[in-house]
Scaffold this motif. Sequence first.
Motif, short mmCIF file in Angstrom:
data_model
loop_
_atom_site.label_atom_id
_atom_site.label_comp_id
_atom_site.label_asym_id
_atom_site.label_seq_id
_atom_site.Cartn_x
_atom_site.Cartn_y
_atom_site.Cartn_z
N CYS A 152 48.12 29.32 42.88
CA CYS A 152 48.79 30.41 42.16
C CYS A 152 48.07 30.73 40.86
CB CYS A 152 50.23 30.05 41.89
SG CYS A 152 51.24 30.03 43.38
N THR A 153 47.60 29.71 40.16
CA THR A 153 46.86 29.91 38.93
C THR A 153 45.56 30.66 39.21
OG1 THR A 153 47.81 27.91 38.00
CG2 THR A 153 45.83 28.74 36.95
N SER A 154 44.89 30.32 40.31
CA SER A 154 43.67 31.00 40.70
C SER A 154 43.94 32.47 40.99
CB SER A 154 43.07 30.32 41.93
OG SER A 154 41.98 31.03 42.41
N GLN A 155 45.05 32.75 41.69
CA GLN A 155 45.43 34.13 41.99
C GLN A 155 45.68 34.91 40.71
OE1 GLN A 155 44.43 34.51 45.12
NE2 GLN A 155 46.18 35.77 45.50
N GLN A 156 46.41 34.32 39.79
CA GLN A 156 46.72 34.99 38.53
C GLN A 156 45.45 35.22 37.73
OE1 GLN A 156 49.59 32.31 36.91
NE2 GLN A 156 51.28 33.17 38.08
N ALA A 157 44.52 34.27 37.79
CA ALA A 157 43.28 34.39 37.02
C ALA A 157 42.42 35.55 37.51
CB ALA A 157 42.49 33.08 37.08
N ILE A 158 42.25 35.67 38.83
CA ILE A 158 41.41 36.76 39.34
C ILE A 158 42.08 38.10 39.09
CG2 ILE A 158 42.24 36.65 41.73
CD1 ILE A 158 39.35 37.35 42.58
N ASN A 159 43.40 38.16 39.21
CA ASN A 159 44.10 39.42 38.95
C ASN A 159 44.02 39.77 37.46
OD1 ASN A 159 45.57 41.64 40.11
ND2 ASN A 159 47.33 40.89 38.98
N ALA A 160 44.19 38.78 36.60
CA ALA A 160 44.10 39.01 35.16
C ALA A 160 42.70 39.46 34.76
CB ALA A 160 44.50 37.76 34.39
N GLN A 161 41.71 38.93 35.44
CA GLN A 161 40.31 39.26 35.11
C GLN A 161 39.98 40.71 35.46
OE1 GLN A 161 37.45 36.72 37.03
NE2 GLN A 161 35.72 37.70 36.05
N TYR A 162 40.51 41.20 36.58
CA TYR A 162 40.08 42.51 37.06
C TYR A 162 41.12 43.62 37.03
CZ TYR A 162 35.93 40.07 38.69
OH TYR A 162 34.78 39.33 38.75
N ALA A 163 42.40 43.33 37.06
CA ALA A 163 43.43 44.38 37.09
C ALA A 163 43.28 45.31 35.89
CB ALA A 163 44.82 43.78 37.13
N GLY A 164 43.20 46.60 36.17
CA GLY A 164 43.05 47.60 35.12
C GLY A 164 41.60 47.90 34.77
N ALA A 165 40.68 47.09 35.26
CA ALA A 165 39.26 47.28 34.98
C ALA A 165 38.64 48.26 35.97
CB ALA A 165 38.52 45.95 35.05
N PRO A 166 37.51 48.85 35.62
CA PRO A 166 36.82 49.70 36.59
C PRO A 166 36.17 48.85 37.68
CG PRO A 166 35.61 49.64 34.51
CD PRO A 166 36.88 48.87 34.31
N LEU A 167 36.08 49.41 38.87
CA LEU A 167 35.47 48.71 40.00
C LEU A 167 34.03 48.28 39.67
CD1 LEU A 167 35.60 47.77 42.95
CD2 LEU A 167 34.81 50.05 43.60
N THR A 168 33.34 49.03 38.82
CA THR A 168 31.96 48.68 38.47
C THR A 168 31.88 47.30 37.82
OG1 THR A 168 32.20 49.92 36.40
CG2 THR A 168 31.16 51.06 38.26
N ASN A 169 32.93 46.88 37.10
CA ASN A 169 32.94 45.52 36.52
C ASN A 169 32.96 44.46 37.62
OD1 ASN A 169 33.25 46.94 34.15
ND2 ASN A 169 35.02 45.80 33.44
N VAL A 170 33.74 44.71 38.66
CA VAL A 170 33.82 43.76 39.78
C VAL A 170 32.47 43.68 40.49
CG1 VAL A 170 35.02 43.16 41.91
CG2 VAL A 170 36.27 44.30 40.08
N ILE A 171 31.88 44.82 40.74
CA ILE A 171 30.59 44.86 41.43
C ILE A 171 29.52 44.19 40.58
CG2 ILE A 171 28.78 46.40 42.31
CD1 ILE A 171 31.08 48.29 43.19
N SER A 172 29.58 44.34 39.26
CA SER A 172 28.62 43.66 38.39
C SER A 172 28.73 42.15 38.51
CB SER A 172 28.86 44.05 36.93
OG SER A 172 28.53 45.38 36.71
#
Length: 91
Positions: free
Chosen positions: A15-35
Amino acid sequence: MKYLSLAAILLVVACTSQQAINAQYAGAPLTNVISDLGPPDEANALSGGQTEYIWRDAATEDGINPCFKRILTDGGGTVLNASHSDGRGPC
């Protein structure tokens, strides 16, 4: 009892891992994820203009790793949700 405690710890870590990845990327542009992750392995257009992107994790020693990262974006390329799953639950 020992196995129940271990199962509880693993659930909290997942659950912590799930929250971490969502916190890292939610609201960010897709280009950040691709980077960070490189180009996705899959892209699927969904209803309402949303797009689902899938990044598959590297194979393990036995050649099988069912885990993947799923990024859901709105029509403008902003991340709505990010998760790490095997399709049945968190990895």
